[in-house]
Design a protein around this motif. Structure first.
Motif, short mmCIF file in Angstrom:
data_model
loop_
_atom_site.label_atom_id
_atom_site.label_comp_id
_atom_site.label_asym_id
_atom_site.label_seq_id
_atom_site.Cartn_x
_atom_site.Cartn_y
_atom_site.Cartn_z
N HIS A 69 0.83 -1.20 0.00
CA HIS A 69 0.00 0.00 0.00
C HIS A 69 0.87 1.26 0.00
CE1 HIS A 69 -3.17 -2.82 0.64
NE2 HIS A 69 -2.77 -3.13 1.87
N ARG A 70 2.01 1.19 0.67
CA ARG A 70 2.94 2.33 0.64
C ARG A 70 3.50 2.55 -0.75
NH1 ARG A 70 7.62 1.48 4.12
NH2 ARG A 70 8.21 3.52 3.32
N ALA A 71 3.80 1.46 -1.46
CA ALA A 71 4.29 1.59 -2.84
C ALA A 71 3.24 2.30 -3.69
CB ALA A 71 4.61 0.22 -3.42
N PHE A 72 1.99 1.87 -3.58
CA PHE A 72 0.90 2.51 -4.33
C PHE A 72 0.79 3.99 -3.95
CE2 PHE A 72 -3.59 3.83 -3.75
CZ PHE A 72 -3.88 4.11 -5.08
N GLU A 73 0.85 4.31 -2.67
CA GLU A 73 0.72 5.70 -2.23
C GLU A 73 1.86 6.56 -2.74
OE1 GLU A 73 0.52 5.05 1.94
OE2 GLU A 73 -1.56 4.29 1.86
N GLN A 74 3.06 5.99 -2.81
CA GLN A 74 4.19 6.74 -3.35
C GLN A 74 4.01 7.01 -4.84
OE1 GLN A 74 7.50 4.32 -2.11
NE2 GLN A 74 7.57 5.21 -0.06
N PHE A 75 3.54 6.02 -5.59
CA PHE A 75 3.25 6.26 -7.00
C PHE A 75 2.15 7.33 -7.14
CE2 PHE A 75 5.04 1.90 -7.90
CZ PHE A 75 6.06 2.35 -8.72
N GLN A 76 1.15 7.24 -6.30
CA GLN A 76 0.04 8.20 -6.35
C GLN A 76 0.53 9.62 -6.09
OE1 GLN A 76 -3.12 7.44 -3.47
NE2 GLN A 76 -4.63 7.66 -5.10
N ALA A 77 1.45 9.77 -5.14
CA ALA A 77 1.98 11.10 -4.81
C ALA A 77 2.80 11.69 -5.94
CB ALA A 77 2.82 11.01 -3.53
N GLU A 78 3.45 10.84 -6.73
CA GLU A 78 4.32 11.32 -7.80
C GLU A 78 3.63 11.34 -9.16
OE1 GLU A 78 7.78 8.85 -7.77
OE2 GLU A 78 8.25 9.25 -5.67
N PHE A 79 2.38 10.91 -9.21
CA PHE A 79 1.68 10.75 -10.49
C PHE A 79 1.39 12.10 -11.15
CE2 PHE A 79 -2.42 10.04 -12.84
CZ PHE A 79 -1.86 9.30 -13.88
N ASP A 80 1.64 12.18 -12.44
CA ASP A 80 1.31 13.35 -13.24
C ASP A 80 -0.10 13.15 -13.79
OD1 ASP A 80 0.96 15.30 -15.20
OD2 ASP A 80 3.02 15.19 -15.91
N VAL A 81 -1.07 13.81 -13.17
CA VAL A 81 -2.47 13.61 -13.54
C VAL A 81 -2.74 14.06 -14.97
CG1 VAL A 81 -4.85 14.24 -12.96
CG2 VAL A 81 -3.19 13.88 -11.14
N LYS A 82 -2.05 15.10 -15.40
CA LYS A 82 -2.32 15.67 -16.73
C LYS A 82 -1.79 14.82 -17.87
CE LYS A 82 -2.12 20.05 -19.25
NZ LYS A 82 -1.65 21.46 -19.21
N PHE A 83 -0.53 14.37 -17.74
CA PHE A 83 0.11 13.70 -18.87
C PHE A 83 0.41 12.22 -18.61
CE2 PHE A 83 1.53 18.19 -19.24
CZ PHE A 83 0.87 18.49 -20.41
N GLY A 84 0.20 11.75 -17.39
CA GLY A 84 0.59 10.40 -17.06
C GLY A 84 2.07 10.33 -16.74
N GLY A 85 2.49 9.22 -16.19
CA GLY A 85 3.87 9.07 -15.77
C GLY A 85 4.05 9.58 -14.36
N PHE A 86 5.31 9.59 -13.90
CA PHE A 86 5.59 9.89 -12.51
C PHE A 86 6.75 10.86 -12.42
CE2 PHE A 86 3.73 5.75 -13.01
CZ PHE A 86 2.67 5.81 -12.13
N ARG A 110 -8.47 -1.41 -6.31
CA ARG A 110 -8.15 0.02 -6.27
C ARG A 110 -8.18 0.56 -7.69
NH1 ARG A 110 -6.06 1.95 -1.36
NH2 ARG A 110 -6.39 3.97 -2.39
N LYS A 111 -9.31 1.16 -8.06
CA LYS A 111 -9.47 1.68 -9.42
C LYS A 111 -8.50 2.79 -9.74
CE LYS A 111 -14.38 0.42 -9.83
NZ LYS A 111 -14.38 -0.39 -8.60
N GLU A 112 -8.03 3.52 -8.68
CA GLU A 112 -7.09 4.60 -8.91
C GLU A 112 -5.76 4.06 -9.47
OE1 GLU A 112 -8.23 5.09 -4.50
OE2 GLU A 112 -8.47 3.51 -6.01
N ALA A 113 -5.36 2.89 -9.01
CA ALA A 113 -4.12 2.29 -9.50
C ALA A 113 -4.25 1.92 -10.98
CB ALA A 113 -3.77 1.05 -8.67
N ILE A 114 -5.39 1.33 -11.33
CA ILE A 114 -5.63 0.99 -12.74
C ILE A 114 -5.63 2.26 -13.59
CG2 ILE A 114 -7.24 -0.10 -14.35
CD1 ILE A 114 -6.19 -2.10 -12.34
#
Length: 575
Positions: A69-86, A110-114
């Motif tokens: 879950h921490r790995a997912f949260e770290q990806f979520q924190a670094e996610f570029d909502v506009k263009f994708g990627g991290f 977790r639909k956010e991860a998908i």
């Protein structure tokens, strides 16, 4: 004397702009060695001990499911909502991050991860990092939008990206992802495959001394290749302009709009426009072929070939394509013929111009075993499973650290260096140790050997300390952890290979998104006996009353066997 010894990542050849030159540094070291050799020996011994202590002290630890879950949260924190990627530019594809997010999203609903994985896959596909004319993907994007790539193309990137797009296709059913995976395979099989069936390493970014020259366009060039009307339409859709988007030229991309959006804007039929754009792409490709090509790095690397075999085998399963299975099999034959020593089967790392060289590293073993495992699942040919298990045991013998667990980067028969390093970080490539963790878990499950189960557990503990600090940096290892915490699945299908229902069952499994699972096919007759002799745990997995039979097992417990593909699909959908 002590002030002479310091660490650095780059030294110019000679003293320059206040930086010590390597030549001058070596001259100083030689002078001190001649005058005070004992002091140098003493300092070198201290440095060696410190390096060894640092290398192992921080790796070992205990796991907690919260790390996923921490790995997912770290990806979520670094996610570029506009263009994708991290993160910010430059952006690397790092496809195993996306495969982890898909598997994590499926496992924990977790639909956010998908959504993060899909947004990134879509952003890359629309951007200039993808070669919209000749297919394949460049190494990375220099900007946050995925528009301007470093134009070099790497075999491993394309293999891993194909796997990520296939994962997304199997999970979502979106055919666009399947098409993108197939376009990658088209590039690899056309431009990166030797006459004997192995895969080359890379293509340079520049031609004629200019980066990207082979890949960029002007409106005039496009219209010359396609004619005025079709050329204008292509330029408008793919952002080919007079001012350009890269040093006065244009990189084709779909960042402004998709083909479907453009068709709606212009009142055109989307299917007709799609067909026209494909015809235009093919014409531009033929026109581009007359240009001077970038240099091709024609080394054949066992590790990267292993990844490509795995990708093609996954494609053979997901897309029910014998062409991809055949291409993977040709590459296996090449490795078995040219990159394994005759006397002991030892893997070698590199082949070029008729010469195989360098003892294989952990990446070579882990990635190639992964490829063999996927190809077994795609073909049902038990010989691939035999090869994979034999190499797994050889890998353990050569690389395993019996004291602390984990695999060293080079084998015990390799050159003795200052220390035997263990690579674990999943960067542009997944680490050999992360892939090995996945393989140990799979083979422990299907062999039911206590030793492999113990090694699988030790492998994860060996790197828990490092991964717990920043789990998003170990996404391939996190995929192995998903299997450890949530359990793996073994799907066994028994019956005659030419039975239509058996084939439907096999297709149902191969086309379904099933991370941390393995498919075993037990055919009637001699081939089935060969498999049972290799995996004694399959002795009771038979075709009941002569009818095709499927067993779905998790954590050494099997559900009620079923006898038709539709029932098997329902069983698989519950997990």
């Amino acid at each position: 004397m002590r002030s002479l010894f310091f660490a650095g990542t780059y030294f110019p050849k000679h003293n320059r702009f206040g930086r010590t030159g390597l030549v001058e540094l070596l001259v100083k070291i030689r002078g001190i060695w001649e005058k005070e050799p004992e002091q140098i020996k003493e300092v070198s011994a201290q440095i060696t001990e410190q390096v060894k202590a640092h290398e192992t002290a921080h790796l070992h630890g205990e796991w907690d499911e919260r790390v996923l879950h921490r790995a997912f949260e770290q990806f979520q924190a670094e996610f570029d909502v506009k263009f994708g990627g991290f993160g910010s530019a430059p952006k690397f594809p790092t496809p195993h991050n996306l495969s982890f997010l898909l598997a994590y999203g499926r496992t924990y609903d977790r639909k956010e991860a998908i959504a993060m994985a899909e947004r990134t896959l879509e952003g890359m596909a629309r951007g200039g990092i993808r070669d919209h004319v000749g297919h394949g993907f460049a190494r990375y994007s220099t900007d946050e939008r995925w528009l301007v790539p470093h134009f070099e193309k790497m075999l491993y990137d394309n293999a891993l990206l194909a796997m990520a797009y296939l994962d997304a296709y199997q999970w979502t059913g979106n055919k666009r992802y399947a098409d993108l995976a197939e376009s990658i395979f088209a590039y690899v099989l056309r431009d990166m495959t030797s006459l004997e069936g192995a895969f080359y390493s890379a293509e340079d970014a520049d031609s004629e001394g200019v980066e990207g020259k082979f890949y960029v366009w002007t409106p005039q060039q496009v219209k010359e290749a396609l004619g005025a009307e079709r050329g204008s339409r292509y330029c408008e859709l793919y952002d080919i302009t007079e001012e350009g988007n890269f040093e006065g030229n244009s990189i084709p991309n779909l960042l402004q709009r998709t083909v479907e959006q453009y068709a709606r804007e212009r009142g055109l039929d989307p299917e007709t426009l799609e067909a026209e754009m494909e015809a235009s792409r093919a014409a531009l490709f033929e026109w581009r072929e007359r240009r001077i090509h970038p240099h091709k790095d024609d080394k054949i690397l066992t590790a990267w070939n292993g990844l490509t075999i795995a990708a093609l085998a996954k494609g053979a399963k997901a897309l029910q394509s014998s062409e991809y299975a055949d291409a993977a099999a040709r590459a296996v034959r090449f490795i078995e013929t040219h990159l394994r020593r005759t006397e002991d089967g030892r893997l070698l790392a590199r082949y070029r111009d008729g010469e195989a060289a360098l003892l294989g590293y952990i990446d070579d073993y882990a990635f190639y075993i992964w490829g063999l495992t996927e190809l077994y699942e795609a073909s049902g040919d038990v010989s691939y499973l035999h090869k994979a298990l034999a190499l797994l045991r050889q890998m353990i013998d050569l690389f395993w650290d019996g004291e602390r667990g984990g695999f060293y980067f080079y084998g015990r028969d390799g050159e003795r260096l200052l220390t035997r390093m263990k690579e674990i970080y999943d960067g542009a490539l997944p680490s050999g140790n992360s892939v090995a963790a996945m393989l140990l878990s799979k083979y422990a499950a299907i062999t039911q050997e206590a030793e492999l189960s113990q090694l699988a557990e030790q492998q994860l503990k060996a790197f828990a300390g490092a991964a717990m600090r920043y789990p998003a940096g170990y996404s391939m290892l996190m995929q192995a952890m998903l299997g450890a915490f949530r359990g793996s699945r073994e799907i066994v299908i028994a019956g005659a290979g030419d039975d239509s229902e058996v084939q439907r069952m096999l297709a149902a499994v191969r086309q379904t998104y099933l991370p941390n699972s393995i498919l075993l096919f037990v055919p009637d007759g001699e081939e089935g006996e060969r498999l049972r002799s290799l995996l004694p745990a399959l002795q009771d997995k038979t075709a009941i009353n002569g009818k095709p039979t499927a067993y779905v097992c998790e954590n050494f417990a099997c559900q009620q066997p079923v006898h038709d593909a539709d029932e098997l699909k329902r069983l698989l959908s519950r997990g």
